[in-house]
Motif scaffolding. Sequence first.
Motif, PDB file in Angstrom:
ATOM      1  N   VAL A  38      -0.659  12.368  17.205  1.00 39.06           N
ATOM      2  CA  VAL A  38      -1.141  11.583  15.988  1.00 39.06           C
ATOM      3  C   VAL A  38      -1.514  12.509  14.698  1.00 39.06           C
ATOM      4  CG1 VAL A  38      -2.596   9.927  15.156  1.00 39.06           C
ATOM      5  CG2 VAL A  38      -1.712   9.612  17.480  1.00 39.06           C
ATOM      6  N   VAL A  39      -0.939  11.967  13.544  1.00 38.43           N
ATOM      7  CA  VAL A  39      -1.587  13.053  12.444  1.00 38.43           C
ATOM      8  C   VAL A  39      -2.437  11.997  11.442  1.00 38.43           C
ATOM      9  CG1 VAL A  39      -0.153  14.917  12.656  1.00 38.43           C
ATOM     10  CG2 VAL A  39       0.484  12.783  11.281  1.00 38.43           C
ATOM     11  N   ALA A  40      -3.455  12.416  10.825  1.00 34.99           N
ATOM     12  CA  ALA A  40      -4.063  11.704   9.930  1.00 34.99           C
ATOM     13  C   ALA A  40      -4.354  12.366   8.677  1.00 34.99           C
ATOM     14  CB  ALA A  40      -5.430  11.304  10.547  1.00 34.99           C
ATOM     15  N   PRO A  41      -3.384  11.759   7.979  1.00 30.83           N
ATOM     16  CA  PRO A  41      -3.297  12.342   6.484  1.00 30.83           C
ATOM     17  C   PRO A  41      -4.356  11.316   5.563  1.00 30.83           C
ATOM     18  CG  PRO A  41      -1.110  11.604   6.922  1.00 30.83           C
ATOM     19  CD  PRO A  41      -1.739  10.952   7.958  1.00 30.83           C
ATOM     20  N   PHE A  43      -5.234   8.970   2.273  1.00 34.96           N
ATOM     21  CA  PHE A  43      -4.596   7.865   1.968  1.00 34.96           C
ATOM     22  C   PHE A  43      -3.266   7.831   1.111  1.00 34.96           C
ATOM     23  CE2 PHE A  43      -9.002   5.245   2.657  1.00 34.96           C
ATOM     24  CZ  PHE A  43      -8.613   4.852   3.895  1.00 34.96           C
ATOM     25  N   PRO A  44      -3.585   8.706   0.122  1.00 34.53           N
ATOM     26  CA  PRO A  44      -2.164   8.755  -0.842  1.00 34.53           C
ATOM     27  C   PRO A  44      -1.059   9.030  -0.099  1.00 34.53           C
ATOM     28  CG  PRO A  44      -4.139   9.751  -1.892  1.00 34.53           C
ATOM     29  CD  PRO A  44      -4.457   9.376  -0.444  1.00 34.53           C
ATOM     30  N   ALA A  45      -1.184   9.843   1.139  1.00 35.73           N
ATOM     31  CA  ALA A  45       0.138  10.581   1.693  1.00 35.73           C
ATOM     32  C   ALA A  45       0.586   9.797   2.964  1.00 35.73           C
ATOM     33  CB  ALA A  45      -0.541  11.824   2.014  1.00 35.73           C
ATOM     34  N   LEU A  46       0.074   8.666   3.119  1.00 38.14           N
ATOM     35  CA  LEU A  46       0.200   7.950   4.264  1.00 38.14           C
ATOM     36  C   LEU A  46       1.500   7.404   4.343  1.00 38.14           C
ATOM     37  CD1 LEU A  46      -2.995   5.678   5.119  1.00 38.14           C
ATOM     38  CD2 LEU A  46      -2.105   7.539   6.465  1.00 38.14           C
ATOM     39  N   CYS A  47       2.048   6.725   3.094  1.00 44.49           N
ATOM     40  CA  CYS A  47       3.302   6.057   3.058  1.00 44.49           C
ATOM     41  C   CYS A  47       4.540   7.336   3.142  1.00 44.49           C
ATOM     42  CB  CYS A  47       3.740   5.228   1.804  1.00 44.49           C
ATOM     43  SG  CYS A  47       2.726   3.702   1.857  1.00 44.49           S
ATOM     44  N   THR A  48       4.373   8.083   2.330  1.00 39.85           N
ATOM     45  CA  THR A  48       5.316   9.387   2.505  1.00 39.85           C
ATOM     46  C   THR A  48       5.329   9.876   3.862  1.00 39.85           C
ATOM     47  OG1 THR A  48       4.686   9.748   0.259  1.00 39.85           O
ATOM     48  CG2 THR A  48       5.646  11.375   1.388  1.00 39.85           C
ATOM     49  N   VAL A  49       4.435  10.132   4.417  1.00 43.45           N
ATOM     50  CA  VAL A  49       4.228  10.795   5.681  1.00 43.45           C
ATOM     51  C   VAL A  49       4.746   9.691   6.735  1.00 43.45           C
ATOM     52  CG1 VAL A  49       2.882  11.675   7.825  1.00 43.45           C
ATOM     53  CG2 VAL A  49       2.453  12.445   5.326  1.00 43.45           C
ATOM     54  N   ALA A  50       4.652   8.500   6.704  1.00 40.87           N
ATOM     55  CA  ALA A  50       5.125   7.549   7.623  1.00 40.87           C
ATOM     56  C   ALA A  50       6.820   7.441   7.569  1.00 40.87           C
ATOM     57  CB  ALA A  50       4.536   6.135   7.045  1.00 40.87           C
ATOM     58  N   ALA A  51       7.232   7.729   6.271  1.00 43.02           N
ATOM     59  CA  ALA A  51       8.776   7.710   6.181  1.00 43.02           C
ATOM     60  C   ALA A  51       9.160   8.937   6.833  1.00 43.02           C
ATOM     61  CB  ALA A  51       8.976   7.716   4.788  1.00 43.02           C
ATOM     62  N   VAL A  52       8.441  10.142   6.564  1.00 48.26           N
ATOM     63  CA  VAL A  52       9.039  11.401   7.403  1.00 48.26           C
ATOM     64  C   VAL A  52       8.841  11.204   9.074  1.00 48.26           C
ATOM     65  CG1 VAL A  52       8.628  13.689   7.929  1.00 48.26           C
ATOM     66  CG2 VAL A  52       8.362  12.710   5.623  1.00 48.26           C
ATOM     67  N   LEU A  53       7.997  10.579   9.472  1.00 50.55           N
ATOM     68  CA  LEU A  53       7.457  10.285  11.015  1.00 50.55           C
ATOM     69  C   LEU A  53       8.631   9.309  11.616  1.00 50.55           C
ATOM     70  CD1 LEU A  53       3.774  10.630  11.217  1.00 50.55           C
ATOM     71  CD2 LEU A  53       5.468  12.605  11.176  1.00 50.55           C
ATOM     72  N   ARG A  54       8.899   8.311  10.726  1.00 53.70           N
ATOM     73  CA  ARG A  54       9.807   7.330  11.172  1.00 53.70           C
ATOM     74  C   ARG A  54      11.193   7.829  12.333  1.00 53.70           C
ATOM     75  NH1 ARG A  54      10.463   4.165   6.655  1.00 53.70           N
ATOM     76  NH2 ARG A  54       8.455   3.636   6.883  1.00 53.70           N
ATOM     77  N   ALA A  61      -2.007   7.826  11.630  1.00 54.12           N
ATOM     78  CA  ALA A  61      -3.257   7.505  11.619  1.00 54.12           C
ATOM     79  C   ALA A  61      -3.793   7.401  10.228  1.00 54.12           C
ATOM     80  CB  ALA A  61      -4.403   8.143  12.583  1.00 54.12           C
ATOM     81  N   ALA A  62      -4.923   6.566   9.777  1.00 52.77           N
ATOM     82  CA  ALA A  62      -5.657   6.676   8.682  1.00 52.77           C
ATOM     83  C   ALA A  62      -6.961   7.423   8.943  1.00 52.77           C
ATOM     84  CB  ALA A  62      -5.945   5.310   7.989  1.00 52.77           C
ATOM     85  N   GLN A  63      -7.771   7.891   8.018  1.00 51.64           N
ATOM     86  CA  GLN A  63      -9.015   8.211   8.380  1.00 51.64           C
ATOM     87  C   GLN A  63     -10.434   7.307   8.335  1.00 51.64           C
ATOM     88  OE1 GLN A  63      -9.430  11.797   5.810  1.00 51.64           O
ATOM     89  NE2 GLN A  63      -7.250  12.513   6.557  1.00 51.64           N
ATOM     90  N   ASN A  64      -9.999   6.269   7.877  1.00 48.20           N
ATOM     91  CA  ASN A  64     -11.036   5.194   7.454  1.00 48.20           C
ATOM     92  C   ASN A  64     -10.485   3.946   7.305  1.00 48.20           C
ATOM     93  OD1 ASN A  64     -13.615   4.237   6.670  1.00 48.20           O
ATOM     94  ND2 ASN A  64     -13.252   4.960   4.753  1.00 48.20           N
ATOM     95  N   VAL A  65     -11.196   2.977   7.257  1.00 54.71           N
ATOM     96  CA  VAL A  65     -10.585   1.473   6.963  1.00 54.71           C
ATOM     97  C   VAL A  65     -11.990   0.856   6.488  1.00 54.71           C
ATOM     98  CG1 VAL A  65     -11.052   0.759   9.410  1.00 54.71           C
ATOM     99  CG2 VAL A  65      -9.402  -0.292   7.990  1.00 54.71           C
ATOM    100  N   HIS A  66     -11.609  -0.408   5.805  1.00 54.34           N
ATOM    101  CA  HIS A  66     -12.756  -1.176   5.388  1.00 54.34           C
ATOM    102  C   HIS A  66     -12.811  -2.210   6.472  1.00 54.34           C
ATOM    103  CE1 HIS A  66     -15.104  -4.149   3.102  1.00 54.34           C
ATOM    104  NE2 HIS A  66     -15.783  -2.941   2.332  1.00 54.34           N
ATOM    105  N   ASP A  67     -13.967  -2.799   6.465  1.00 51.76           N
ATOM    106  CA  ASP A  67     -14.320  -3.806   7.374  1.00 51.76           C
ATOM    107  C   ASP A  67     -13.828  -5.296   7.141  1.00 51.76           C
ATOM    108  OD1 ASP A  67     -16.448  -3.895   5.872  1.00 51.76           O
ATOM    109  OD2 ASP A  67     -17.733  -5.218   7.083  1.00 51.76           O
ATOM    110  N   GLN A  68     -13.416  -5.483   6.065  1.00 49.13           N
ATOM    111  CA  GLN A  68     -13.045  -6.802   5.566  1.00 49.13           C
ATOM    112  C   GLN A  68     -11.351  -6.935   5.303  1.00 49.13           C
ATOM    113  OE1 GLN A  68     -15.126  -9.607   5.148  1.00 49.13           O
ATOM    114  NE2 GLN A  68     -16.370  -7.973   6.208  1.00 49.13           N
ATOM    115  N   ALA A  69     -11.067  -7.955   5.240  1.00 47.71           N
ATOM    116  CA  ALA A  69      -9.473  -8.114   5.313  1.00 47.71           C
ATOM    117  C   ALA A  69      -8.931  -7.734   3.863  1.00 47.71           C
ATOM    118  CB  ALA A  69      -9.049  -9.463   5.895  1.00 47.71           C
TER     119      ALA A  69
END
Length: 251
Positions: A38-41, A43-54, A61-69
């Motif tokens: 798993v790699v955790a870039p 936030f700004p790189a998530l979509c780009t890296v997701a496309a490469v990893l597909r 992975a993300a490095q953080n998340v908020h607790d509300q939806a």
Amino acid sequence: MQSLLAGNWKMFKTVREAELFARGLVAELDIPPDREVVVAPAFPALCTVAAVLRGSAIKLAAQNVHDQAQGAFTGEVSAGMLIDAGCEYVIVGHSERRALFGETDALISRKLSAALARGLKPIFCVGETLAARERGATLTVITGQIKEGLKNIDLGDIGNIAIAYEPVWAIGTGKTATPEQAQEVHAFIRNALQDAYGKELAGELRILYGGSVNSGNIANLMSEKDINGALVGGASLDAGSFSEIVKYKEV
Ligand code: PGA
């Protein structure tokens, strides 16, 4: 059980750097079948890296998340947004978030719930400071963090969590816990999980070690019975060392 080797890129790598790095990993990383990577870039790189990893075996992975939806939370990112961006995992409760951004056990618990509710798998970090270790409070601190963090999690969701034991004094310092020191805490965590959730479920949960993991110490760490993976910071930023970590040979 597949071991989990996760690279936490922290606040390093621009979108372009992350993209090129991910391309290199996809092209060259030979992942043994008993391992999950798993790699955790940032936030700004998530979509780009997701496309490469597909289509590859490497997960995002993300490095953080908020607790509300959703809502008026300027600067924050929800679990649903991370799923949408292509994440399967999220790091929750990293010691840098606890120490530098005031994250409490209660907030971390809500973040774990929010992630699981959207089907994101948390890598839930716990660990003691040097001061706590020196006063003999390591296991008390770990117990508190785990109990508080997991207190509202449904039994059915527990299996989707990986716990990362990261002694704060070993993160980014070059001071790794010895395999024996790490194993002692990992075994303690496994026992606590067993008491709370039963032997079968506790036996399936992956407990990762983190804190100055590198290509030279990974094999000895992974040879310990209750160490089921690693959360790697600095050494995951270099393709050569991350690749050697992924290909560790048990001793
Ligand atoms: P490190 O970081 O490997 O650079 O010590 C680990 C982490 O913070 O997850």
